[in-house]
Design an enzyme around this catalytic site. Sequence first.
Site, mmCIF file in Angstrom:
data_model
loop_
_atom_site.group_PDB
_atom_site.id
_atom_site.type_symbol
_atom_site.label_atom_id
_atom_site.label_comp_id
_atom_site.label_asym_id
_atom_site.label_seq_id
_atom_site.Cartn_x
_atom_site.Cartn_y
_atom_site.Cartn_z
ATOM 1 N N GLY A 34 140.092 45.150 37.193
ATOM 2 C CA GLY A 34 139.779 43.757 37.482
ATOM 3 C C GLY A 34 138.433 43.573 38.151
ATOM 4 O O GLY A 34 137.594 44.473 38.136
ATOM 5 N N GLY A 43 129.805 44.309 32.151
ATOM 6 C CA GLY A 43 130.125 45.637 31.612
ATOM 7 C C GLY A 43 131.536 45.664 31.034
ATOM 8 O O GLY A 43 131.760 46.191 29.933
ATOM 9 N N HIS A 44 132.493 45.074 31.747
ATOM 10 C CA HIS A 44 133.866 45.021 31.229
ATOM 11 C C HIS A 44 133.937 44.149 29.971
ATOM 12 O O HIS A 44 134.623 44.490 29.006
ATOM 13 C CB HIS A 44 134.813 44.413 32.268
ATOM 14 C CG HIS A 44 134.986 45.218 33.524
ATOM 15 N ND1 HIS A 44 134.471 44.828 34.725
ATOM 16 C CD2 HIS A 44 135.629 46.387 33.750
ATOM 17 C CE1 HIS A 44 134.791 45.712 35.649
ATOM 18 N NE2 HIS A 44 135.483 46.681 35.087
ATOM 19 N N GLN A 48 144.779 56.435 42.550
ATOM 20 C CA GLN A 48 143.443 57.015 42.353
ATOM 21 C C GLN A 48 142.518 56.774 43.537
ATOM 22 O O GLN A 48 141.336 57.100 43.472
ATOM 23 C CB GLN A 48 142.824 56.532 41.041
ATOM 24 C CG GLN A 48 142.455 55.064 40.980
ATOM 25 C CD GLN A 48 142.000 54.644 39.581
ATOM 26 O OE1 GLN A 48 142.815 54.427 38.705
ATOM 27 N NE2 GLN A 48 140.705 54.531 39.369
ATOM 28 N N ASP A 50 131.486 55.673 33.893
ATOM 29 C CA ASP A 50 132.431 56.651 34.446
ATOM 30 C C ASP A 50 132.599 57.771 33.422
ATOM 31 O O ASP A 50 133.661 57.939 32.818
ATOM 32 C CB ASP A 50 133.768 55.968 34.736
ATOM 33 C CG ASP A 50 133.613 54.866 35.763
ATOM 34 O OD1 ASP A 50 133.357 55.172 36.929
ATOM 35 O OD2 ASP A 50 133.713 53.686 35.376
ATOM 36 N N SER A 99 128.706 47.384 38.433
ATOM 37 C CA SER A 99 129.929 47.934 39.030
ATOM 38 C C SER A 99 130.526 46.880 39.955
ATOM 39 O O SER A 99 129.787 46.141 40.626
ATOM 40 C CB SER A 99 129.596 49.183 39.851
ATOM 41 O OG SER A 99 130.672 49.502 40.714
HETATM 42 O O1 PAF Z 1 137.786 52.684 35.225
HETATM 43 C C1 PAF Z 1 138.702 52.038 35.782
HETATM 44 O O2 PAF Z 1 138.591 50.824 36.009
HETATM 45 C C2 PAF Z 1 139.981 52.753 36.185
HETATM 46 O O3 PAF Z 1 139.721 54.043 36.619
HETATM 47 C C3 PAF Z 1 141.046 52.747 35.077
HETATM 48 C C4 PAF Z 1 140.591 53.504 33.836
HETATM 49 C C5 PAF Z 1 141.387 51.316 34.698
HETATM 50 C C6 PAF Z 1 142.318 53.428 35.585
HETATM 51 O O4 PAF Z 1 142.828 52.791 36.703
#
Ligand code: PAF
Length: 295
Positions: free
Chosen positions: A39, A44-45, A69, A160, A195
Amino acid sequence: MNESAPAGLAVVREVPALRAAVAAWRRQGARIAFVPTMGNLHAGHFALVEEARRQADRVVASIFVNPTQFGPSEDFQRYPRTPEQDAQGLARVGCDLLFLPDVETLYPLGVERSVRIVVPDLADVLCGAHRPGHFAGVATVVARLFNLVQPDVAVFGRKDLQQLQLIRHLVADLAFPVRILGVPTRREADGLALSSRNQYLDAEQRQRAPALYRALRGLLTEVRAGVAVGRAERAAAEALAAQGFEVDYVAVRRESALHSPVVAFEQQPDLVALGAARLGTTRLIDNVALAELED
Ligand code: PAF
C-alpha cells in the site's frame, strides 16, 4: 473502508469473496495478473498495475503490511497506510479487484504459529544480512498470496531486486504455476528511486538521497572500466558515508547469482550494483544494471 468504493474496483477482505471473483473470471477464460503491495501506492506501483493490465485480462492487487517481514526495531507500526487513496489510484489505472486482508485472514493460526518459508543463500546476503528474517517473511506472505489469488502472472518492481530474484527462486523451486515479471524502477527527476519510505525524509535528507543512485552508477562505471570490484565498492561506500549516509552495503553482483561476490568485470551482461544505506532513520535501497548505464 467502504467495500463497494470506488467505481470499477471490487474491494474484498475475505478469502471466499476473493476466490469467488477469481473463479468467475476463470470460467470466462480470463487470465489473471497479480500485483502484491504493502500500500501507500505511488507511480512505481501504478506502473506495475499497468504492466499487469497488458499481461492479462483481469488484474488483482493486494495491500497488506506484512508483519513477518519487519524486524522488531523496524517501521511496521508507522508504515504509511492509505487504503482509500490507494483504491482510488488502483481504479484509475484499471485494477479490477483489491484484496485487503487483515492479519488474521493471512495468518489464520497466528503469526507466531505460521509456517515460514526460508529461501537459502539469497535470504542471508545483501539486505538479508542486515534484516534478519525479512526475506523469510516476504517468501511466506508471497507464497500465501499466490495460493489465495492463483494468478497466471505476478508483477514486481526491480527496485527490490533481491526480493524479485528470491521470488523467482521460490516459484521455480516450489513449482508455483506463476510467471514472474520484473518492471524497471521508477525514479524522481533527480534519480531517487520511488519508494513509500521517501516520505520519511526531511527536506535536507531528500536533497541528499539521490546520491545513493549516483554512487551505484559510479561504482558500476568504475568496475566496467577495470577497477577491482572490492576497491570500487569500498570507495563508493566511503563516498556515501562522507555525505552522511550510514551504509549497510554497496556491492556488485550478477543478477542471476546475487549471493556470490564478483571479483572483476568479465563482460557479464547481468552485472548489477546494489546498495542500501540510511539517512537518519530512513533506509533507502536501490540498484543499477549494466544496461541502464547508457540511459
Ligand atoms: O514489495 C513489497 O511491497 C512487499 O515486500 C511484498 C512483495 C508485497 C510482500 O509483502
